[in-house]
Every structure is written in structure tokens, then in C-alpha cells.
Write a protein that holds these residues in place. Structure first.
Motif, short mmCIF file in Angstrom:
data_model
loop_
_atom_site.label_atom_id
_atom_site.label_comp_id
_atom_site.label_asym_id
_atom_site.label_seq_id
_atom_site.Cartn_x
_atom_site.Cartn_y
_atom_site.Cartn_z
N ILE A 47 4.51 -38.26 32.25
CA ILE A 47 5.65 -37.63 31.60
C ILE A 47 6.67 -38.64 31.07
O ILE A 47 7.16 -38.49 29.94
CB ILE A 47 6.34 -36.64 32.57
N PRO A 48 7.02 -39.71 31.82
CA PRO A 48 8.05 -40.64 31.31
C PRO A 48 7.63 -41.36 30.04
O PRO A 48 8.49 -41.91 29.33
CB PRO A 48 8.21 -41.64 32.47
N ARG A 49 6.34 -41.36 29.71
CA ARG A 49 5.85 -42.11 28.55
C ARG A 49 5.76 -41.25 27.30
O ARG A 49 5.38 -41.75 26.24
CB ARG A 49 4.48 -42.71 28.88
N VAL A 50 6.08 -39.96 27.41
CA VAL A 50 5.95 -39.06 26.26
C VAL A 50 7.13 -39.23 25.30
O VAL A 50 6.95 -39.43 24.11
CB VAL A 50 5.84 -37.60 26.73
N CYS A 51 8.35 -39.12 25.83
CA CYS A 51 9.53 -39.28 24.99
C CYS A 51 10.73 -39.60 25.89
O CYS A 51 10.66 -39.44 27.10
CB CYS A 51 9.81 -38.02 24.16
N LYS A 52 11.81 -40.02 25.28
CA LYS A 52 12.98 -40.45 26.06
C LYS A 52 13.63 -39.31 26.83
O LYS A 52 14.10 -39.50 27.94
CB LYS A 52 14.00 -41.11 25.13
N SER A 53 13.66 -38.12 26.24
CA SER A 53 14.30 -37.00 26.94
C SER A 53 13.51 -36.61 28.18
O SER A 53 14.09 -36.27 29.21
CB SER A 53 14.45 -35.79 26.01
N TRP A 54 12.18 -36.68 28.09
CA TRP A 54 11.35 -36.38 29.26
C TRP A 54 11.51 -37.47 30.31
O TRP A 54 11.51 -37.19 31.50
CB TRP A 54 9.88 -36.24 28.84
N GLN A 55 11.64 -38.70 29.85
CA GLN A 55 11.83 -39.79 30.80
C GLN A 55 13.15 -39.63 31.55
O GLN A 55 13.21 -39.83 32.76
CB GLN A 55 11.82 -41.13 30.05
N ARG A 56 14.21 -39.23 30.84
CA ARG A 56 15.50 -39.02 31.49
C ARG A 56 15.42 -37.90 32.52
O ARG A 56 16.02 -37.98 33.59
CB ARG A 56 16.57 -38.70 30.43
N ALA A 57 14.66 -36.85 32.19
CA ALA A 57 14.52 -35.74 33.13
C ALA A 57 13.82 -36.17 34.41
O ALA A 57 14.20 -35.78 35.51
CB ALA A 57 13.75 -34.60 32.47
N VAL A 58 12.80 -37.02 34.26
CA VAL A 58 12.04 -37.48 35.42
C VAL A 58 12.85 -38.46 36.26
O VAL A 58 12.75 -38.47 37.49
CB VAL A 58 10.71 -38.12 34.97
N LEU A 59 13.65 -39.28 35.60
CA LEU A 59 14.44 -40.26 36.34
C LEU A 59 15.66 -39.65 36.99
O LEU A 59 16.27 -40.25 37.88
CB LEU A 59 14.87 -41.40 35.39
N GLY A 60 16.03 -38.44 36.58
CA GLY A 60 17.17 -37.76 37.16
C GLY A 60 16.76 -36.82 38.28
O GLY A 60 15.60 -36.81 38.71
N PRO A 61 17.68 -36.01 38.77
CA PRO A 61 17.43 -35.16 39.95
C PRO A 61 16.67 -33.88 39.64
O PRO A 61 16.30 -33.15 40.57
CB PRO A 61 18.84 -34.83 40.43
N TYR A 62 16.42 -33.59 38.37
CA TYR A 62 15.94 -32.27 37.99
C TYR A 62 14.54 -31.95 38.50
O TYR A 62 14.21 -30.80 38.72
CB TYR A 62 15.97 -32.15 36.45
N CYS A 63 13.72 -32.97 38.71
CA CYS A 63 12.35 -32.75 39.16
C CYS A 63 12.18 -32.89 40.67
O CYS A 63 11.08 -32.69 41.19
CB CYS A 63 11.40 -33.75 38.49
N TRP A 64 13.24 -33.22 41.36
CA TRP A 64 13.08 -33.64 42.75
C TRP A 64 13.85 -32.78 43.75
O TRP A 64 14.26 -33.26 44.80
CB TRP A 64 13.49 -35.12 42.88
N GLN A 65 14.02 -31.52 43.43
CA GLN A 65 14.61 -30.61 44.41
C GLN A 65 13.58 -30.24 45.48
O GLN A 65 13.95 -29.83 46.57
CB GLN A 65 15.15 -29.36 43.71
#
Length: 330
Positions: A47-65
Motif C-alpha cells: 500500500i505505501p508504494r501505490v501513492c503518497k496519500s495511501w502512504q500517509r494513511a498507512v504511516l498514520g494511526p488510521y490503519c492501526w486501531q
């Protein structure tokens, strides 16, 4: 190479969607809801290699609840569990609702979990090496936990049970399954059972398989935990429940008899596990883990609810797949 191909495929699908499907423009919260349904390997490496917005989502808290690395961590190398957990918890920024992991060995990692447990509701902390004093020191930070699994944690005892019970006021599920070979030298664990009875009155489901307990202590649990609906005492040989108490409460008791042999069909009927395997190229995880740690992906299990008693097999002795016998009833 494999991650490049998969990232390219995702990018192509985005382009094929046209202007009506601008997946890269979704807000991070929405992306997080989508990505949490993907395998952890893909979320971290593709996912982080697809585009910058997806990378930001993965690096942030949104995927890790919800962080579930329990099955993978059962076969990981020493120290790797703590390192990956530190990475994912840091990304969660204190938003974790569920954490499932096995083999936590570092006090510092447990402190990190505690410091980020403000919203934590489900904690699966199996086969960890955390001792009573550490739990007693930090249990106050787990006040919102309602689902607790501390199976195979041989360094925990009555002190940890009392600490969790004292601070987790709304605890409704406790799993404290032990390995029979690891408790064989213990005198008994009645003190833990009495601690459960004294500090966890709101329990609805309790699993204490293979704990060295007596009928007296278990009946004390039944009497004190008036909301108890399911009691799993498989492998607690010689324990019998007061029939009058069980009848009046409508309590469902599982055990102490266990399955004598491995039954593949029973496993399929009682478990919703699905397996996948493959090489996980951790060197793509934004440089957070060194490429010297080559880890095989395992089964990513999603356990929901407390209504059904799961069929479980011994962990750590390859008996899950080998079909060895259960210990016979005495």
C-alpha cells in the motif's frame, strides 16, 4: 520485486476507475477502514508504494486501531515481536482498540502498550514473559479493557490477576488457558481462581483450561460471578460444579473432559481461521525494520465476540497440525 508488481496492479486499477473513482483522494479515515481488511503484509509493504496519500494513511494511526499479529508472533524470532509491536503501536498514536500478540518479552514493550491503552478494549497477550510486579505497576492504564487473554503466561500469577481485576472494572471475558506441561510442577492455582472470584464480578465468559484448580475455588467463581454465562474448565481434572448453582444460573459448563484425539472436521466446524503463507519483505516497511529480519507470514486470526467457546489445541509443540493425542482423562 513482488511488491513492485502488486503496487503496479493496484495503481492500474485506480487509473481504470476513471474520474468517478479517485481512490487516492479519499480521506485517511476512510482509507484506514478499507486497508484494515487487507493482510498486514500488504498494508506494510504494498500500500505505501501505490501513492503518497495511501502512504500517509498507512504511516498514520488510521490503519492501526486493531493490531493482530498473534499467529505470526508465535513463530517469530527472538526480539522481532517487540520491534514490530513498537513500530505499529507508535503509528497508532494511542488509538488502539484491539491488540493481539504472543511472546512479548520486554518490560519496555509492555510499558509502551500500557501508555497507549487509553481506548484499548480487547487485549490478547498470550505467552508473554511479563511478571506480576510489572503488571501490578501498569494495570491501571488498562481500565477500558473488557476482553483479556493471558493464556500461557507462566510468569504471571495471582498478583497479575488481582491487578487486572481491580483496574478492569468492566471485564466480561477472561481466557487463562495453561499448558499442562508448564504447570505440572506448580502446587495449585486456587489462589488465582479465588482472585478471579473476588475481583471480576462482571465476567460473562471464563476459560481456565488446564489450570490446577479445585472444585471449591471454581464454585466460588460461579457464586461470585453472577453474570457468568460460559465456563470452560477443559483439562481441570476432578473439578465438579455445584449442580444447584449451575441450574439456577443457566450457566453453560464446558469440560473438564477434553477431545481425546485431533478431529479435523471438528476444527473446521469450530474455527473460522483461514491461513496464508508467503515471504514478508520487511525491508520495504519504510526502513523501520532491518532487512536482516526475514519473517514468514502466518495466519492472521480475527476473533470477535465472547459468545462461543473456541476449540483450542496445544501451542508450541506442533500439535496443532500433527494430530497428536490429547492427554487422557485420569
Amino acid at each position: 520485486m513482488g511488491s513492485d508488481i502488486r503496487a503496479g496492479e493496484l495503481e492500474a486499477k485506480m487509473e481504470d476507475g476513471g474520474n468517478d473513482r479517485c481512490w487516492d483522494e479519499l480521506i485517511p479515515d476512510a482509507l484506514g477502514l478499507i486497508f484494515k481488511n487487507l493482510p498486514l503484509q500488504d498494508v506494510l509493504t504494498v500500500i505505501p508504494r501505490v501513492c503518497k496519500s495511501w502512504q500517509r494513511a498507512v504511516l498514520g494511526p488510521y490503519c492501526w486501531q486493531e493490531i493482530d499479529i498473534e499467529e505470526w508472533s508465535m513463530s517469530s524470532r527472538f526480539g522481532t515481536v517487540d520491534r514490530l509491536l513498537q513500530l505499529l503501536i507508535t503509528r497508532s498514536q494511542g488509538s488502539i482498540r484491539k491488540l493481539a500478540v504472543s511472546g512479548v518479552s520486554s518490560k519496555e514493550t509492555f510499558e509502551l502498550i500500557a501508555d497507549n491503552a487509553k481506548y484499548l478494549q480487547a487485549l490478547h497477550l498470550t505467552r508473554c514473559e511479563i511478571s506480576d510486579p510489572v503488571v501490578e505497576q501498569l494495570a491501571g492504564k488498562f481500565s477500558n479493557v473488557t476482553f483479556l487473554d493471558i493464556s500461557y503466561c507462566i510468569d504471571m500469577g495471582v498478583g497479575a490477576i488481582e491487578a487486572f481485576g481491580k483496574h478492569c472494572k468492566n471485564l466480561t471475558f477472561l481466557r487463562r488457558t495453561m499448558h499442562p506441561l508448564e504447570v505440572i510442577d506448580k502446587g495449585d492455582q486456587d489462589d488465582e481462581a479465588y482472585a478471579i472470584a473476588a475481583t471480576m464480578p462482571k465476567l460473562k465468559q471464563l476459560e481456565i483450561g488446564y489450570m490446577l484448580v479445585t472444585s471449591e475455588s471454581v464454585n466460588e467463581i460461579v457464586k461470585s460471578c453472577t453474570e457468568l454465562e460460559v465456563l470452560d474448565i477443559r483439562g481441570c481434572w476432578g473439578v465438579s460444579i455445584d449442580e444447584s448453582v449451575k441450574k439456577n444460573s443457566g450457566l453453560k459448563v464446558v469440560g473438564p473432559v477434553v477431545f481425546d484425539r485431533y478431529d479435523p472436521q471438528a476444527w473446521e466446524n469450530c474455527s473460522d481461521n483461514s491461513g496464508s503463507s508467503g515471504y514478508l519483505p520487511w525491508d520495504f516497511v519504510a526502513g523501520d525494520l532491518d532487512d536482516e529480519y526475514d519473517i514468514s507470514d502466518g495466519v492472521w486470526e480475527d476473533e470477535e465476540g465472547v459468545e462461543d467457546v473456541q476449540m483450542w489445541f496445544y501451542d508450541g509443540l506442533n500439535t496443532i497440525n500433527s494430530g497428536y493425542d490429547w492427554p487422557q482423562s485420569p
